[in-house]
Design a protein around this motif. Structure first.
Motif, mmCIF file in Angstrom:
data_model
loop_
_atom_site.group_PDB
_atom_site.id
_atom_site.type_symbol
_atom_site.label_atom_id
_atom_site.label_comp_id
_atom_site.label_asym_id
_atom_site.label_seq_id
_atom_site.Cartn_x
_atom_site.Cartn_y
_atom_site.Cartn_z
ATOM 1 N N VAL A 57 0.868 -1.177 0.000
ATOM 2 C CA VAL A 57 0.000 0.000 0.000
ATOM 3 C C VAL A 57 0.906 1.228 0.000
ATOM 4 O O VAL A 57 1.965 1.229 0.633
ATOM 5 C CB VAL A 57 -0.917 0.021 1.238
ATOM 6 N N CYS A 71 -3.929 10.673 -2.799
ATOM 7 C CA CYS A 71 -4.759 9.595 -2.261
ATOM 8 C C CYS A 71 -3.880 8.412 -1.888
ATOM 9 O O CYS A 71 -2.659 8.530 -1.793
ATOM 10 C CB CYS A 71 -5.794 9.147 -3.307
ATOM 11 N N THR A 72 -4.517 7.271 -1.720
ATOM 12 C CA THR A 72 -3.863 6.008 -1.405
ATOM 13 C C THR A 72 -4.103 5.044 -2.564
ATOM 14 O O THR A 72 -5.142 5.101 -3.218
ATOM 15 C CB THR A 72 -4.436 5.428 -0.103
ATOM 16 N N SER A 74 -2.809 0.731 -3.981
ATOM 17 C CA SER A 74 -2.132 -0.496 -3.589
ATOM 18 C C SER A 74 -1.913 -1.365 -4.815
ATOM 19 O O SER A 74 -2.587 -1.225 -5.841
ATOM 20 C CB SER A 74 -2.939 -1.259 -2.531
ATOM 21 N N THR A 86 -7.067 2.002 -7.073
ATOM 22 C CA THR A 86 -7.406 3.148 -6.241
ATOM 23 C C THR A 86 -8.827 3.565 -6.599
ATOM 24 O O THR A 86 -9.534 2.845 -7.307
ATOM 25 C CB THR A 86 -6.390 4.300 -6.443
ATOM 26 N N GLY A 174 -4.502 2.931 4.889
ATOM 27 C CA GLY A 174 -4.455 4.114 4.052
ATOM 28 C C GLY A 174 -3.628 5.228 4.662
ATOM 29 O O GLY A 174 -3.155 5.123 5.802
ATOM 30 N N TYR A 175 -3.487 6.299 3.898
ATOM 31 C CA TYR A 175 -2.603 7.416 4.241
ATOM 32 C C TYR A 175 -3.389 8.710 4.467
ATOM 33 O O TYR A 175 -3.687 9.430 3.506
ATOM 34 C CB TYR A 175 -1.592 7.649 3.114
ATOM 35 N N PRO A 182 1.027 5.436 7.420
ATOM 36 C CA PRO A 182 -0.308 4.869 7.208
ATOM 37 C C PRO A 182 -0.988 4.461 8.505
ATOM 38 O O PRO A 182 -0.342 4.234 9.537
ATOM 39 C CB PRO A 182 -0.023 3.636 6.339
ATOM 40 N N PHE A 204 -10.446 7.406 9.214
ATOM 41 C CA PHE A 204 -10.135 7.441 7.786
ATOM 42 C C PHE A 204 -10.511 8.807 7.212
ATOM 43 O O PHE A 204 -11.577 9.007 6.660
ATOM 44 C CB PHE A 204 -10.815 6.278 7.067
ATOM 45 N N THR A 208 -7.275 9.161 2.459
ATOM 46 C CA THR A 208 -7.405 7.704 2.499
ATOM 47 C C THR A 208 -8.300 7.146 1.398
ATOM 48 O O THR A 208 -8.483 5.930 1.326
ATOM 49 C CB THR A 208 -7.918 7.221 3.873
ATOM 50 N N SER A 211 -7.888 3.509 -0.381
ATOM 51 C CA SER A 211 -7.346 2.503 0.537
ATOM 52 C C SER A 211 -7.971 1.138 0.264
ATOM 53 O O SER A 211 -9.194 1.013 0.181
ATOM 54 C CB SER A 211 -7.623 2.905 1.982
#
Length: 256
Positions: A57, A71-72, A74, A86, A174-175, A182, A204, A208, A211
């Motif tokens: 991620v 955004c996040t 993966s 995403t 998530g970030y 994260p 969140f 995020t 995520s």
């Protein structure tokens, strides 16, 4: 903290400056709405530990890690070993793919232990390009190699999965834009509608969106997005239900 959905309208050029405007005006994020305010024992996200499952991620930036953090995203498995997942509102706000996105898997405190990977293609449903329907809020991103290696060779991947339904135990990582590392939460999915799913876990906030929702078997069955662009406050988050329609989009992206 309210979050508005991205506006529909005629496409405009996607630039770093445009991203900053969208971040300020439309809060391109992954909050959830507190539909059950006051419910007892609500889960709360914790700092995510380092490790293989977390390091696949990462954070999405414009141009480089010194640019706007969007955004996040993966890594999901694909034949090319170069595919991310995403939310569409992250990668193609107002239907127009952003230029110069980069992915930093395992990003923490300004460090990029696994490098930064340039996004070379954005795949969204044509219906998202035309109208940004919340039921099409999923995007797949192709990233270029670094030093001859693909991103999946570097950090591994989750397995894209569709049609599993709700009631699944998932881990969501998530970030948040407010931090440099994260967060993660283990929770259970439920249905919002026939085309949208949700989970309840506080924390969140902005950043995020995108995520991944990952089962214990390593299957990615959702990403924060969809209804209200992911939700209107940090306590409940949403995703498009991963069905045959999303599976078709995945196969198209993986074949490119």
């Amino acid at each position: 903290m309210p979050r508005t959905s991205l506006r529909s309208g005629p496409p405009s050029p996607a630039t770093a400056a445009g991203v900053l405007v969208l971040l300020l005006a439309a809060a391109v994020t992954g909050c959830g709405s507190a539909e059950q305010a006051g419910a007892p024992e609500q889960a709360v996200a914790d700092p995510a530990p380092s490790g293989p499952a977390t390091d696949r991620v990462g954070a999405l930036f414009v141009e480089d890690t010194g640019g706007a953090r969007v955004c996040t995203a993966s890594v999901v498995h694909s034949p090319g070993r170069n595919l991310l997942i995403t939310a569409a509102h992250c990668a193609a706000p107002e239907g127009v793919p952003l230029d110069d996105l980069v992915f930093a898997p395992g990003y923490r405190n300004g460090l990029t232990p696994h490098g930064t990977w340039p996004v070379t293609a954005v795949t969204v449903d044509p219906a998202w390009e035309g109208g940004q329907d919340e039921d099409d809020d999923v995007a797949f991103l192709t990233v270029g190699p670094l030093d001859g290696r693909q991103v999946e060779d570097e950090v591994g991947s989750g397995a894209f999965a569709a049609g599993l339904g709700t009631g699944q135990e998932v881990t969501v990582t998530g970030y948040p834009n407010a931090g440099e590392a994260p967060i993660t939460c283990r929770t259970r999915t439920s249905a919002r509608s026939a085309t949208q799913q949700r989970f309840d876990c506080a924390g969140f906030t902005d950043g995020t969106s995108g995520s991944p929702w990952v089962t214990d078997a390593g299957q990615v069955i959702g990403v924060i997005g969809g209804y209200q662009a992911g939700g209107a406050s940090p306590d409940t988050s949403y995703s498009v239900a991963f069905d045959a329609h999303v599976a078709d989009l995945y196969r198209r992206a993986a074949a490119d």
